[in-house]
Structure formats: structure tokens, C-alpha cells
Design a protein around this motif. Structure first.
Motif, PDB file in Angstrom:
ATOM      1  N   ASP A 122       0.485  -1.010   0.214  1.00 46.11           N
ATOM      2  CA  ASP A 122      -0.161  -0.083  -0.043  1.00 46.11           C
ATOM      3  C   ASP A 122       0.694   0.808   0.118  1.00 46.11           C
ATOM      4  O   ASP A 122       0.604   2.324   0.627  1.00 46.11           O
ATOM      5  N   VAL A 123       1.373   1.317  -0.957  1.00 47.74           N
ATOM      6  CA  VAL A 123       2.444   2.983  -0.811  1.00 47.74           C
ATOM      7  C   VAL A 123       2.207   3.418  -1.901  1.00 47.74           C
ATOM      8  O   VAL A 123       2.376   2.761  -3.176  1.00 47.74           O
ATOM      9  N   TYR A 124       1.980   4.520  -1.933  1.00 48.52           N
ATOM     10  CA  TYR A 124       2.112   5.699  -3.523  1.00 48.52           C
ATOM     11  C   TYR A 124       2.737   6.468  -3.697  1.00 48.52           C
ATOM     12  O   TYR A 124       3.441   7.162  -2.729  1.00 48.52           O
ATOM     13  N   LEU A 125       3.894   5.649  -5.129  1.00 51.14           N
ATOM     14  CA  LEU A 125       4.319   6.828  -5.613  1.00 51.14           C
ATOM     15  C   LEU A 125       4.458   8.257  -6.425  1.00 51.14           C
ATOM     16  O   LEU A 125       3.635   7.763  -7.614  1.00 51.14           O
ATOM     17  N   GLY A 126       4.730   9.141  -5.992  1.00 55.30           N
ATOM     18  CA  GLY A 126       4.197  10.141  -7.253  1.00 55.30           C
ATOM     19  C   GLY A 126       4.747  10.053  -8.289  1.00 55.30           C
ATOM     20  O   GLY A 126       5.839   9.729  -8.593  1.00 55.30           O
ATOM     21  N   ASP A 127       4.642  10.753  -9.493  1.00 56.80           N
ATOM     22  CA  ASP A 127       5.297  10.831 -10.859  1.00 56.80           C
ATOM     23  C   ASP A 127       6.211  11.293 -10.110  1.00 56.80           C
ATOM     24  O   ASP A 127       6.924  12.136  -9.687  1.00 56.80           O
ATOM     25  N   ASN A 128       7.038  11.102 -11.361  1.00 56.20           N
ATOM     26  CA  ASN A 128       9.075  11.613 -11.490  1.00 56.20           C
ATOM     27  C   ASN A 128       9.258  10.669 -10.288  1.00 56.20           C
ATOM     28  O   ASN A 128      10.850  11.919  -9.850  1.00 56.20           O
ATOM     29  N   THR A 129       8.935  10.293  -9.176  1.00 56.67           N
ATOM     30  CA  THR A 129      10.220   9.639  -8.506  1.00 56.67           C
ATOM     31  C   THR A 129      10.881   8.746  -8.750  1.00 56.67           C
ATOM     32  O   THR A 129      10.691   7.710  -9.875  1.00 56.67           O
TER      33      THR A 129
ATOM     34  N   GLU B 284      16.211   3.763  -5.177  1.00 57.03           N
ATOM     35  CA  GLU B 284      16.738   3.144  -5.517  1.00 57.03           C
ATOM     36  C   GLU B 284      17.554   2.663  -4.601  1.00 57.03           C
ATOM     37  O   GLU B 284      18.340   3.206  -3.459  1.00 57.03           O
ATOM     38  N   ASN B 285      18.204   1.618  -4.618  1.00 57.29           N
ATOM     39  CA  ASN B 285      18.547   0.441  -3.451  1.00 57.29           C
ATOM     40  C   ASN B 285      18.084   0.622  -2.472  1.00 57.29           C
ATOM     41  O   ASN B 285      18.630   1.735  -1.685  1.00 57.29           O
ATOM     42  N   CYS B 286      16.532   1.018  -1.936  1.00 55.32           N
ATOM     43  CA  CYS B 286      16.128   1.389  -0.703  1.00 55.32           C
ATOM     44  C   CYS B 286      15.111   0.031   0.051  1.00 55.32           C
ATOM     45  O   CYS B 286      13.901  -0.734  -0.727  1.00 55.32           O
ATOM     46  N   ILE B 287      13.999  -0.143   0.604  1.00 52.93           N
ATOM     47  CA  ILE B 287      13.192  -0.292   1.196  1.00 52.93           C
ATOM     48  C   ILE B 287      12.735   0.514   2.124  1.00 52.93           C
ATOM     49  O   ILE B 287      12.511   1.742   2.586  1.00 52.93           O
ATOM     50  N   VAL B 288      10.630   0.624   1.192  1.00 52.71           N
ATOM     51  CA  VAL B 288       9.829   1.780   1.481  1.00 52.71           C
ATOM     52  C   VAL B 288       8.910   1.006   2.161  1.00 52.71           C
ATOM     53  O   VAL B 288       8.788  -0.496   2.177  1.00 52.71           O
ATOM     54  N   GLU B 289       8.992   1.755   3.729  1.00 49.14           N
ATOM     55  CA  GLU B 289       7.844   1.249   3.997  1.00 49.14           C
ATOM     56  C   GLU B 289       6.644   0.673   3.947  1.00 49.14           C
ATOM     57  O   GLU B 289       6.358   2.205   2.863  1.00 49.14           O
ATOM     58  N   SER B 290       5.327   0.338   5.003  1.00 50.89           N
ATOM     59  CA  SER B 290       4.321   0.107   3.974  1.00 50.89           C
ATOM     60  C   SER B 290       2.997   1.094   4.340  1.00 50.89           C
ATOM     61  O   SER B 290       3.924   2.260   4.957  1.00 50.89           O
ATOM     62  N   HIS B 291       2.219   1.983   3.597  1.00 50.17           N
ATOM     63  CA  HIS B 291       1.788   2.681   3.732  1.00 50.17           C
ATOM     64  C   HIS B 291       2.583   4.047   3.284  1.00 50.17           C
ATOM     65  O   HIS B 291       1.380   5.221   3.647  1.00 50.17           O
TER      66      HIS B 291
END
Length: 372
Positions: free
Chosen positions: A328-335, A338-345
């Protein structure tokens, strides 16, 4: 099977950093659609262990919700079943679990009310497949008091964060050291043990009387010269996710065809709680290469060598490389990620840039997605 199962899933690891702020390690998402504990519970079910207790404590909300129904792992039986135990304040006791042995002691009635002669004790943070019947057969053949499942780590891999053991020619354990400063061996304990039920009750009660609370230090290491403790060595895939680096590596392993085939296409299967969501949607202009994309995702940008968990939205012109995007992650345009862990929500604002140049970067953003 002539054994009950105990899954120790109450611990916390500071080495997981922000990832363990809101969930137990056993509840960490793995391979797009699973939780870490799914692998242990599936092994129990596939080995025909009909009665399993999961001992939870730290940040147990997410884990308890995941375990709210036993049907996903086929534990919904009239005889046996899946039991979830958390620390309970009683007239005699008001302690949290003070260690793995104390966790078992506070739920000792589970063992005393069982009739199976053996107990299989495991942790909830291992990713592997195993038939516990083979370990039990080995345990009986050796006439062992305790059997420890172990594995040789590849050369160069840090073994100091595990229990290190040495065995003689008959595989009897002669030395056992828990998380040493310098590892003298590359043979590590996988945190899986087989022991006779009555003997476990006796040892746990003795530990409690002496004010001892840790299963490894106060039973395995303390009794290694007095009890017949043997090692059962396995060679299959196994990974422990107690650090950020090991968690990242474990997930990235699922991008390898042989690992995916082993877990997803070879019998026995790995089971998990089913979350109904539509299939992933790839819009015009999206590009996905060597990645795992779960159901409910909507892809508009570029995804490469990454794992996207359920309900991830990737905006226009986004670039995701070598990263793990949790639920449940929202990535806005032009994001760019790289080499990351994006936390949930999380909600990542448009035109954001995150890169783990010196290691794996954990991204935490709690923006309101509706105001973007």
C-alpha cells in the motif's frame, strides 16, 4: 506426526531499525505476498504437525491479525489446531516474556495438556523449506536428548550473529557459543530444535526455579556436556531476516529463477493468508524487468530488479531499481527509488529522489496522499 510445534515469534531486533517499529520480525513481508512466519507454519503443516503454538509479544498486532484464522495453513482441525499465546497477567505472574525459555514456561500448560511425545521448537524469522519428520527420525535414531538443526554458511558470510557450534564425528555437539564476537566455525544453528516433551517440561521448570530465562544459553549451552545434544545438518536454502541487510538479500533472492522455482513451484507449497485484490495492472508506457509484482499494483513507470508488494501505485515517469516497496505505497510522478526499502502505507511525493548509495536506505514518508 508424533510432535507438537512451538514457534517463538515474540522477539525484536534493533538491527532491523525502523522496519520493526510497528511489526514483529515474524510478521515481516517476504517475496511479495508472504510473511516470514508463513514459511515456518507451512513447514509445520506440510510435516503433519497438527498442533502448533505461536508465542508472540513484541508489536504483536500485525502478527496476531495475520494469524486470526488457522485455515490458511490447514490447522483448522477438531484435534489440534493453531494457538496464539501472548503474555498474560495472572495472580501468580505479571511478567512479560523475559526470554525464550520463560515464554515457554508461561505457557507450559500447553505442553502439559498435550499428548504427543515430542516437541519441535522453531523461530518465526526463517525463510526455508523443511520436512520436520526427517529431523525427528534422526533424533530418535541418535537417541538424542536434544537435536539442533544446523547449516554450514558460505565462505565470507558473517556467522557471528548466529549460534556457532562444533560437532564430533558422530555429530554430537561439543561446543556451542551464542553470537560470539569472532566466529570459530561456519556451522550455525538454524533455531530449530527437537526434544522430548516431558524432558522439555522438566528443563523449563528447572530453569524457572533457578531464575534462568533463555533456551539457548540456559539449556543448550549449559547442558551440552550433560545431555546428548546432536546436530542435524541440512544443505537446503535457509535465510534469517534479523537484520536490514539480510532482509533485503532474502527478498532479492526471490528474483533468482532457481529460488522462485524452489519455493513457488516445487512441492510442498508455502501458504499464506489470502488477500483478495485485482491482478496487477500495467498501463501504457510502463516497463517491468526482472521483478516480482503482487496483486493490486498499478504500474505507470519503470520497475527493474525490484519487489512490489500488494497495492503499490507507481506514478508516471517513476524509476524503481533494486528496491523493495512494501504494501500500500503510493509513489508520486517522477519519483526515483534505488537501493531502498520503502515502508508500507507510505506516500512519496512527486519528484522525490531516494538512493541508498552507502547501503540499503529505509524510506519513511507519511504524507497525506490526497493532497498531492
Amino acid at each position: 506426526m508424533r510432535a507438537v510445534g512451538i514457534v517463538l515469534a515474540g522477539g525484536n531486533s534493533t538491527k532491523m531499525k525502523e522496519l520493526s517499529n510497528k511489526r514483529a520480525i515474524a510478521a515481516m513481508p517476504v517475496a511479495g505476498s508472504y510473511r516470514s512466519i508463513d514459511f515456518t507454519l507451512s513447514n509445520m503443516s506440510n510435516s503433519h504437525v497438527q498442533k502448533v503454538a505461536v508465542l508472540t509479544q513484541y508489536n504483536a498486532k500485525s502478527l496476531n491479525e495475520h494469524l486470526s484464522s488457522s485455515k490458511w495453513w490447514d490447522f483448522g482441525r477438531k484435534q489440534g489446531g493453531l494457538f496464539v499465546f501472548t503474555p498474560t497477567i495472572t495472580y501468580d505472574n505479571s511478567w512479560w516474556y523475559r526470554g525464550t525459555a520463560d515464554a515457554i514456561y508461561q505457557n507450559l500448560s500447553f505442553l502439559k495438556n498435550s499428548h504427543e511425545p515430542y516437541v519441535i521448537i522453531t523461530s518465526g524469522d526463517g525463510v526455508y523449506k523443511m520436512d520436520y519428520n526427517k529431523v525427528l527420525e534422526y533424533h530418535i535414531q541418535k537417541k538424542a536428548d536434544i537435536t539442533v538443526v544446523c547449516k554450514d554458511l558460505p565462505a565470507g558470510e558473517d556467522a557471528s550473529r548466529f549460534g556457532i557450534l562444533k560437532m564430533n564425528e558422530d555429530h554430537r555437539i561439543e561446543e556451542f557459543e551464542e553470537k560470539p564476537m569472532v566466529a570459530k566455525s561456519n556451522t550455525v544453528s538454524m533455531g530449530i530444535y527437537v526434544i522430548r516433551r516431558r524432558q522439555l517440561i522438566e528443563l523449563i521448570e528447572k530453569c524457572a526455579l533457578e531464575g534462568r530465562h533463555d533456551f539457548v544459553k540456559d539449556i543448550l549451552i549449559r547442558y551440552k556436556g550433560l545431555k546428548r545434544i546432536y546436530g542435524f545438518k541440512t544443505t537446503g536454502y535457509w535465510s534469517n531476516i534479523s537484520t536490514v541487510e539480510s532482509y533485503y538479500k532474502t527478498n532479492m533472492d526471490f528474483l533468482k529463477p532457481e529460488i522462485r522455482n524452489f519455493f513457488f513451484h516445487q512441492y510442498p507449497d508455502i501458504y499464506s493468508k489470502v488477500d483478495d485484490a485485482p491482478p496487477a495492472k500495467y498501463n501504457v508506457g510502463s516497463k517491468v524487468r526482472n521483478s516480482l509484482v503482487s496483486n493490486g499494483c498499478i504500474i505507470n513507470g519503470q520497475v527493474e530488479n525490484s519487489i512490489l508488494f500488494r497495492k503499490v501505485f507507481v506514478g508516471n515517469n517513476c524509476v524503481i531499481k533494486n528496491s523493495i516497496i512494501l504494501n500500500d505505497v503510493y509513489l508520486g510522478d517522477n519519483t526515483h527509488i534505488e537501493n531502498c526499502i520503502v515502508e508500507s502505507h507510505d506516500t512519496i511525493r512527486a519528484n522525490s529522489y531516494y538512493s541508498g548509495d552507502d547501503g540499503i536506505k529505509i524510506v519513511l514518508e507519511k504524507n497525506e496522499r490526497y493532497v498531492l
